[in-house]
Design an enzyme around this catalytic site. Structure first.
Site, PDB file in Angstrom:
ATOM      1  N   ASP A  84      46.559  39.169  36.429  1.00 46.04           N
ATOM      2  CA  ASP A  84      47.902  39.446  36.064  1.00 46.04           C
ATOM      3  C   ASP A  84      48.390  39.330  34.814  1.00 46.04           C
ATOM      4  O   ASP A  84      49.499  39.167  34.623  1.00 46.04           O
ATOM      5  CB  ASP A  84      48.697  38.885  37.091  1.00 46.04           C
ATOM      6  CG  ASP A  84      48.459  39.222  38.633  1.00 46.04           C
ATOM      7  OD1 ASP A  84      47.704  40.240  38.707  1.00 46.04           O
ATOM      8  OD2 ASP A  84      49.078  38.924  39.421  1.00 46.04           O
ATOM      9  N   LYS A  90      45.060  45.069  42.917  1.00 49.07           N
ATOM     10  CA  LYS A  90      45.287  44.207  44.066  1.00 49.07           C
ATOM     11  C   LYS A  90      46.690  44.634  44.411  1.00 49.07           C
ATOM     12  O   LYS A  90      47.797  44.960  43.685  1.00 49.07           O
ATOM     13  CB  LYS A  90      44.958  42.899  43.871  1.00 49.07           C
ATOM     14  CG  LYS A  90      45.589  42.183  42.856  1.00 49.07           C
ATOM     15  CD  LYS A  90      45.415  40.709  42.463  1.00 49.07           C
ATOM     16  CE  LYS A  90      46.084  39.980  41.530  1.00 49.07           C
ATOM     17  NZ  LYS A  90      47.410  39.563  42.040  1.00 49.07           N
ATOM     18  N   CYS A  99      49.711  34.053  41.849  1.00 47.53           N
ATOM     19  CA  CYS A  99      48.553  34.777  41.911  1.00 47.53           C
ATOM     20  C   CYS A  99      47.281  34.196  41.408  1.00 47.53           C
ATOM     21  O   CYS A  99      46.401  34.300  42.246  1.00 47.53           O
ATOM     22  CB  CYS A  99      48.660  35.959  41.121  1.00 47.53           C
ATOM     23  SG  CYS A  99      49.955  37.162  41.907  1.00 47.53           S
TER      24      CYS A  99
END
Length: 210
Positions: A23, A121, A154
């Site tokens: 991310d 995702k 995450c």
């Protein structure tokens, strides 16, 4: 008899280690990105863009030092409401974070290189309903070297899921970050006790560059 890789040196070998970048995207990391924009005036834990710049540079140096890891993977969150489960939607107030086709979903300072895996995702874990596990297994990966943001969301979700799937977990402490420092430290502490190893990128550059 199964071979258990117990030491950091055994676990972090280029032939079976994967560098996971989680991310590192504009909406999470950049000036004017969703988190920085929405938390700047109201949060006790504002996003510090300068910290994200340092994290990105550390990740780039780690990736450059790794001559031949089993693979490098860039996880990219795409959080359009149409992809989210009801429980996830219940925690969201607007549809403005990491929307596909916008600059917010683009990578922050880091660009995947030829041969790198890029997996989208739609929740916090990079393994949930994605092809990541199959791709890593096909490359003989045994160890996940974790980098990216946010440490406590995450990164944490992906490393835990990976641990449950049987991967060794190593977190590069200077290559992860969060706007919530206490939660960041909590994840690192939990990894040390329960899930794997926390070390710095200098040690990992040596191991992956061998």
């Amino acid at each position: 008899m199964r071979q258990v890789l117990r030491t950091l040196e055994e676990q972090v070998q280029p032939a079976h280690a994967a560098l996971l970048v989680v991310d590192m995207q504009n909406d999470f990391c950049a000036e004017g990105g969703y988190l920085q924009r929405t938390r700047a005036a109201t949060s006790r834990n504002p996003i510090r863009v300068e910290d994200n710049v340092v994290i990105a540079r550390n990740i780039e140096a780690l990736a450059a030092a790794a001559r031949q890891p089993a693979c490098r993977w860039c996880g990219r969150s795409v959080y359009d409401f149409k992809y989210l489960a009801d429980a996830h939607l219940a925690k969201r107030t607007d549809e403005a974070l990491c929307i596909e086709g916008t600059g917010g979903v683009d990578f922050f300072q880091i660009r995947p290189q030829p041969g790198d895996l890029v997996v989208d995702k739609h929740t916090f874990s990079g393994f949930f309903e994605t092809e990541l596990h199959d791709l890593l297994q096909a490359r003989g990966v045994k160890t996940l070297v974790m980098t990216g943001v946010a440490t406590n969301v995450c990164v944490d979700s992906t490393l835990r899921h990976g641990f449950f799937l049987g991967y060794n977990v190593v977190v590069a402490e200077d290559c992860v970050g969060s706007g919530n420092q206490a939660a960041h430290e909590g994840t690192l502490s939990t990894v040390r006790v329960n899930f794997g190893t926390v070390t710095d990128s200098a040690a990992l550059r040596t191991l992956l560059g061998e």
